[in-house]
Design a protein around this motif. Structure first.
Motif, short mmCIF file in Angstrom:
data_model
loop_
_atom_site.label_atom_id
_atom_site.label_comp_id
_atom_site.label_asym_id
_atom_site.label_seq_id
_atom_site.Cartn_x
_atom_site.Cartn_y
_atom_site.Cartn_z
N ILE A 173 -5.32 60.85 -55.83
CA ILE A 173 -3.90 60.53 -55.92
C ILE A 173 -3.13 61.78 -56.27
O ILE A 173 -3.44 62.45 -57.26
CB ILE A 173 -3.65 59.47 -57.02
N ALA A 174 -2.13 62.12 -55.47
CA ALA A 174 -1.27 63.28 -55.74
C ALA A 174 0.04 62.77 -56.34
O ALA A 174 0.65 61.85 -55.81
CB ALA A 174 -1.00 64.06 -54.46
N ILE A 175 0.45 63.39 -57.44
CA ILE A 175 1.71 63.07 -58.10
C ILE A 175 2.64 64.26 -57.90
O ILE A 175 2.35 65.36 -58.37
CB ILE A 175 1.53 62.80 -59.61
N ALA A 176 3.76 64.04 -57.21
CA ALA A 176 4.71 65.12 -56.93
C ALA A 176 6.08 64.78 -57.51
O ALA A 176 6.43 63.61 -57.67
CB ALA A 176 4.83 65.34 -55.42
N SER A 177 6.82 65.80 -57.82
CA SER A 177 8.20 65.69 -58.29
C SER A 177 8.75 67.08 -58.46
O SER A 177 8.01 68.07 -58.44
CB SER A 177 8.26 64.93 -59.62
N VAL A 178 10.06 67.16 -58.68
CA VAL A 178 10.67 68.45 -59.00
C VAL A 178 10.21 68.87 -60.40
O VAL A 178 9.67 68.07 -61.16
CB VAL A 178 12.21 68.36 -58.96
N SER A 179 10.43 70.13 -60.74
CA SER A 179 10.13 70.62 -62.09
C SER A 179 10.93 69.80 -63.10
O SER A 179 12.13 69.62 -62.94
CB SER A 179 10.50 72.10 -62.20
N GLY A 180 10.24 69.27 -64.09
CA GLY A 180 10.89 68.41 -65.08
C GLY A 180 10.96 66.95 -64.63
O GLY A 180 11.52 66.11 -65.32
N ILE B 200 4.54 56.73 -51.56
CA ILE B 200 5.25 55.87 -52.51
C ILE B 200 6.30 56.72 -53.22
O ILE B 200 6.02 57.84 -53.64
CB ILE B 200 4.29 55.28 -53.57
N ILE B 201 7.50 56.16 -53.40
CA ILE B 201 8.55 56.83 -54.16
C ILE B 201 8.88 55.95 -55.35
O ILE B 201 9.14 54.75 -55.20
CB ILE B 201 9.80 57.07 -53.29
N ILE B 202 8.84 56.55 -56.55
CA ILE B 202 9.07 55.82 -57.79
C ILE B 202 10.29 56.40 -58.49
O ILE B 202 10.46 57.62 -58.54
CB ILE B 202 7.83 55.90 -58.72
N ASP B 203 11.10 55.55 -59.05
CA ASP B 203 12.31 55.95 -59.76
C ASP B 203 11.95 56.72 -61.03
O ASP B 203 11.41 56.16 -61.98
CB ASP B 203 13.14 54.71 -60.11
N GLY B 204 12.25 58.00 -61.05
CA GLY B 204 11.94 58.86 -62.18
C GLY B 204 12.84 58.66 -63.39
O GLY B 204 12.60 59.25 -64.44
N ALA B 205 13.87 57.83 -63.27
CA ALA B 205 14.72 57.53 -64.42
C ALA B 205 14.14 56.37 -65.23
O ALA B 205 14.65 56.05 -66.30
CB ALA B 205 16.14 57.19 -63.96
N SER B 206 13.08 55.76 -64.73
CA SER B 206 12.41 54.69 -65.45
C SER B 206 11.64 55.25 -66.64
O SER B 206 11.43 56.47 -66.74
CB SER B 206 11.43 53.96 -64.52
N THR B 207 11.17 54.38 -67.51
CA THR B 207 10.37 54.83 -68.65
C THR B 207 9.01 55.30 -68.16
O THR B 207 8.56 54.93 -67.06
CB THR B 207 10.16 53.70 -69.68
N VAL B 208 8.33 56.06 -68.99
CA VAL B 208 6.98 56.54 -68.65
C VAL B 208 6.08 55.34 -68.36
O VAL B 208 5.35 55.33 -67.36
CB VAL B 208 6.40 57.43 -69.77
N ASN B 209 6.11 54.32 -69.22
CA ASN B 209 5.26 53.15 -69.00
C ASN B 209 5.57 52.46 -67.68
O ASN B 209 4.65 52.03 -66.97
CB ASN B 209 5.38 52.16 -70.16
N GLU B 210 6.84 52.35 -67.34
CA GLU B 210 7.21 51.71 -66.06
C GLU B 210 6.71 52.53 -64.88
O GLU B 210 6.20 51.96 -63.90
CB GLU B 210 8.73 51.53 -65.98
N ILE B 211 6.83 53.83 -64.96
CA ILE B 211 6.37 54.70 -63.87
C ILE B 211 4.86 54.62 -63.73
O ILE B 211 4.32 54.48 -62.63
CB ILE B 211 6.83 56.16 -64.07
N VAL B 212 4.15 54.67 -64.86
CA VAL B 212 2.68 54.58 -64.82
C VAL B 212 2.25 53.21 -64.31
O VAL B 212 1.34 53.11 -63.48
CB VAL B 212 2.05 54.91 -66.19
N ASP B 213 2.89 52.15 -64.78
CA ASP B 213 2.57 50.80 -64.29
C ASP B 213 2.71 50.72 -62.77
O ASP B 213 1.83 50.22 -62.07
CB ASP B 213 3.46 49.74 -64.94
N THR C 43 2.75 53.23 -60.65
CA THR C 43 1.74 54.12 -60.06
C THR C 43 0.40 53.40 -59.95
O THR C 43 -0.22 53.38 -58.88
CB THR C 43 1.60 55.40 -60.91
N LEU C 44 -0.03 52.81 -61.06
CA LEU C 44 -1.36 52.16 -61.07
C LEU C 44 -1.40 50.92 -60.18
O LEU C 44 -2.44 50.65 -59.57
CB LEU C 44 -1.76 51.84 -62.50
#
Length: 179
Positions: A7-14, A158-171, A173-174
């Motif tokens: 699984i590759a996780i990509a995003s801008v710096s930060g 897959i595109i995930i909203d990066g303004a979500s909480t860490v738990n929401e993003i990980v959920d 993702t998984l």
């Protein structure tokens, strides 16, 4: 025997790549994580801004050290079920694209990504240094962020909203990893 899923996780710096990679690694049993920033790559451009302005060639980066580590994990006697890559290029580098089973792009609003980067990188610096970095970003750096949004984001599965909480993003993702 089940095939290892990469699984590759990509995003801008930060944008949250490292945080989401680490948190996903904690929650996925029998997983390993590799971090792009821990490597020195031959062919990496000295000037990223110029590289973007000239039309970035993602194959310019010789990602062999990262590919070799992925190969080692895959060839291990007891390979992990998952390899999570904190890796900014999605499928854009020919050497790595065939390893990737799922590419996730964390779409973090640029103001949030910038704020996170400033908090991460400038906690013990002067306001002058922060000021100069913001000027540099506005004149030059923003183009690199937009390059990610224009090239990497549409190339991801897959595109995930990066303004979500860490738990929401990980959920999220998984949920996608386990499909």
């Amino acid at each position: 025997m089940v095939k290892t899923k990469v699984i590759a996780i990509a995003s801008v710096s930060g944008g949250g790549k490292t945080t989401i990679t680490k948190e996903s690694r904690k929650r996925l049993k029998k997983s390993k994580a590799l971090f792009f920033d821990e490597y020195d790559f031959e062919g990496a451009p000295d000037d990223l801004i110029q590289w973007v302005e000239e039309g970035p060639d993602y194959n310019q980066w010789d990602l062999e050290p990262l590919a070799a580590d992925i190969d080692l994990l895959l060839e291990d006697e007891d390979p992990p079920a998952y390899i999570i890559l904190d890796y900014p290029f999605s499928y854009q580098n020919d050497r790595l694209k065939n390893f990737i089973d799922l590419s996730i792009y964390i779409e973090t609003p640029l103001d949030i990504a910038m704020a996170r980067r400033l908090l991460r990188d400038y906690h013990n610096t002067t306001t002058f240094e922060v000021h100069n970095d913001l000027i540099f970003y506005m004149k030059f750096g923003r183009g690199a962020y937009l390059e990610m949004e224009n090239t990497i984001k549409p190339n991801s599965d897959i595109i995930i909203d990066g303004a979500s909480t860490v738990n929401e993003i990980v959920d999220t993702t998984l949920q996608n990893v386990r499909m």
